[in-house]
Design an enzyme around this catalytic site. Structure first.
Site, PDB file in Angstrom:
ATOM      1  N   TYR A  38       0.819  -1.088  -0.057  1.00 44.07           N
ATOM      2  CA  TYR A  38       0.025  -0.095  -0.029  1.00 44.07           C
ATOM      3  C   TYR A  38       0.894   1.115  -0.013  1.00 44.07           C
ATOM      4  O   TYR A  38       0.531   2.218  -0.534  1.00 44.07           O
ATOM      5  CB  TYR A  38      -1.081  -0.075   1.327  1.00 44.07           C
ATOM      6  CG  TYR A  38      -2.053  -1.140   1.089  1.00 44.07           C
ATOM      7  CD1 TYR A  38      -2.589  -1.389   0.082  1.00 44.07           C
ATOM      8  CD2 TYR A  38      -2.273  -1.962   2.241  1.00 44.07           C
ATOM      9  CE1 TYR A  38      -3.504  -2.569  -0.085  1.00 44.07           C
ATOM     10  CE2 TYR A  38      -3.199  -3.012   2.177  1.00 44.07           C
ATOM     11  CZ  TYR A  38      -3.873  -3.431   1.147  1.00 44.07           C
ATOM     12  OH  TYR A  38      -4.804  -4.265   0.950  1.00 44.07           O
ATOM     13  N   GLU A  91       6.329  15.832   0.141  1.00 52.31           N
ATOM     14  CA  GLU A  91       5.570  16.134  -0.966  1.00 52.31           C
ATOM     15  C   GLU A  91       4.665  14.915  -0.885  1.00 52.31           C
ATOM     16  O   GLU A  91       3.513  15.128  -1.415  1.00 52.31           O
ATOM     17  CB  GLU A  91       6.663  15.712  -2.134  1.00 52.31           C
ATOM     18  CG  GLU A  91       6.035  16.005  -3.575  1.00 52.31           C
ATOM     19  CD  GLU A  91       5.389  17.398  -3.997  1.00 52.31           C
ATOM     20  OE1 GLU A  91       6.560  18.157  -3.671  1.00 52.31           O
ATOM     21  OE2 GLU A  91       4.419  17.730  -4.201  1.00 52.31           O
ATOM     22  N   GLU A  98      -3.959  17.336   0.831  1.00 58.29           N
ATOM     23  CA  GLU A  98      -4.664  17.708  -0.307  1.00 58.29           C
ATOM     24  C   GLU A  98      -5.929  16.793  -0.563  1.00 58.29           C
ATOM     25  O   GLU A  98      -6.948  17.143  -0.793  1.00 58.29           O
ATOM     26  CB  GLU A  98      -4.050  17.729  -1.849  1.00 58.29           C
ATOM     27  CG  GLU A  98      -3.094  19.240  -1.890  1.00 58.29           C
ATOM     28  CD  GLU A  98      -2.139  18.832  -3.056  1.00 58.29           C
ATOM     29  OE1 GLU A  98      -1.110  19.778  -3.192  1.00 58.29           O
ATOM     30  OE2 GLU A  98      -2.402  18.109  -3.930  1.00 58.29           O
TER      31      GLU A  98
HETATM   32  N1  LIG Z   1     -11.172  23.685  -1.198  1.00 54.64           N
HETATM   33  C1  LIG Z   1     -10.481  24.752  -1.183  1.00 54.64           C
HETATM   34  N2  LIG Z   1     -10.822  25.853  -0.258  1.00 54.64           N
HETATM   35  C2  LIG Z   1      -9.993  27.136  -0.400  1.00 54.64           C
HETATM   36  N3  LIG Z   1      -8.903  27.089  -1.092  1.00 54.64           N
HETATM   37  C3  LIG Z   1      -8.492  26.086  -1.840  1.00 54.64           C
HETATM   38  C4  LIG Z   1      -9.211  24.869  -1.924  1.00 54.64           C
HETATM   39  N4  LIG Z   1      -8.839  23.937  -2.835  1.00 54.64           N
HETATM   40  C5  LIG Z   1      -7.601  24.716  -3.102  1.00 54.64           C
HETATM   41  N5  LIG Z   1      -7.459  25.832  -2.483  1.00 54.64           N
HETATM   42  C6  LIG Z   1      -6.365  26.792  -2.783  1.00 54.64           C
HETATM   43  O1  LIG Z   1      -5.800  26.639  -4.216  1.00 54.64           O
HETATM   44  C7  LIG Z   1      -4.603  26.216  -3.932  1.00 54.64           C
HETATM   45  C8  LIG Z   1      -4.068  25.074  -4.981  1.00 54.64           C
HETATM   46  O2  LIG Z   1      -4.668  23.904  -4.698  1.00 54.64           O
HETATM   47  P1  LIG Z   1      -4.340  22.589  -5.350  1.00 54.64           P
HETATM   48  O3  LIG Z   1      -5.412  21.636  -4.606  1.00 54.64           O
HETATM   49  O4  LIG Z   1      -4.089  22.584  -6.651  1.00 54.64           O
HETATM   50  O5  LIG Z   1      -3.150  22.484  -4.071  1.00 54.64           O
HETATM   51  P2  LIG Z   1      -1.545  22.648  -4.781  1.00 54.64           P
HETATM   52  O6  LIG Z   1      -0.992  22.952  -3.568  1.00 54.64           O
HETATM   53  O7  LIG Z   1      -1.536  23.665  -5.752  1.00 54.64           O
HETATM   54  O8  LIG Z   1      -1.167  21.237  -5.301  1.00 54.64           O
HETATM   55  P3  LIG Z   1       0.339  20.741  -5.844  1.00 54.64           P
HETATM   56  O9  LIG Z   1       1.049  20.977  -4.541  1.00 54.64           O
HETATM   57  O10 LIG Z   1      -0.023  19.478  -6.396  1.00 54.64           O
HETATM   58  O11 LIG Z   1       0.895  21.959  -6.891  1.00 54.64           O
HETATM   59  C9  LIG Z   1      -4.343  25.635  -2.456  1.00 54.64           C
HETATM   60  O12 LIG Z   1      -2.931  25.983  -2.295  1.00 54.64           O
HETATM   61  C10 LIG Z   1      -5.171  26.678  -1.925  1.00 54.64           C
HETATM   62  O13 LIG Z   1      -4.738  28.195  -1.604  1.00 54.64           O
END
Ligand SMILES: Nc1ncnc2c1ncn2[C@@H]1O[C@H](COP(=O)(O)OP(=O)(O)OP(=O)(O)O)[C@@H](O)[C@H]1O
Length: 150
Positions: A38, A91, A98
């Site tokens: 897993y 990471e 996430e």
């Molecule tokens: N449900 C949510 N509510 C509020 N803000 C959100 C939400 N989902 C994402 N975000 C905002 O969007 C940004 C990007 O989201 P994402 O899920 O793509 O994460 P990420 O950190 O960019 O992913 P990765 O690490 O793969 O680049 C987050 O850092 C956050 O600021």
């Protein structure tokens, strides 16, 4: 206000608590081999879906490869290995956070979801910057020496 002081957990009590908590798990790995399976599935998932994870694996492999090629001291190779491993582990945790956030709030905006994702991404960023600094400090001098000696 009355203070509730819980009695120290006995091994039997702990066992009951752990069993109760694991009741919520859809499936529990029944052997060490399955646990590894897993864990490996999680690494493969991150590799296939997270561009940053693939970049980090490439950069970390290059840094460790260079440190071996340039005959760095064992302790220096170990330091580069530790900082590289930390970046990759964070990471993976970032990907896990996430997923849990998305599972919890789905496609709705929530300030706490933003904080959780931004902080997880910040942890990866800090570890990456430190890893780059460490690798540059240890690798640049022998690289410069090698170039000048050509
Ligand atoms: N449900 C949510 N509510 C509020 N803000 C959100 C939400 N989902 C994402 N975000 C905002 O969007 C940004 C990007 O989201 P994402 O899920 O793509 O994460 P990420 O950190 O960019 O992913 P990765 O690490 O793969 O680049 C987050 O850092 C956050 O600021």
């Amino acid at each position: 206000m009355p203070q509730h002081v819980s009695s120290p957990a006995t091994p039997k009590h702990l066992e009951t608590v752990i069993k109760k908590e694991r009741e919520y798990s859809w499936q529990v790995a029944s052997s060490l081999f399955l646990s590894f399976k897993y864990a490996w599935a999680g690494i493969i998932y991150a590799f296939q879906t997270q561009r940053n994870f693939r970049i980090h694996i490439g950069v970390c492999t290059l840094a460790i490869g260079l440190s071996i090629f340039l005959h760095l001291k064992p302790v220096e190779i170990a330091v580069i290995g530790i900082t590289s491993g930390l970046v990759l582990a964070l990471e993976l945790l970032n990907t896990a956070i996430e997923s849990v956030v998305d599972l919890t709030v789905k496609q709705t905006y929530h300030e706490l979801a933003k904080i959780a994702k931004d902080c997880a991404a910040g942890a990866v960023l800090i570890s990456s910057l430190v890893a780059v600094l460490v690798a540059a400090t240890l690798l640049l001098p022998p690289i410069i020496t090698l170039i000048l000696s050509e």
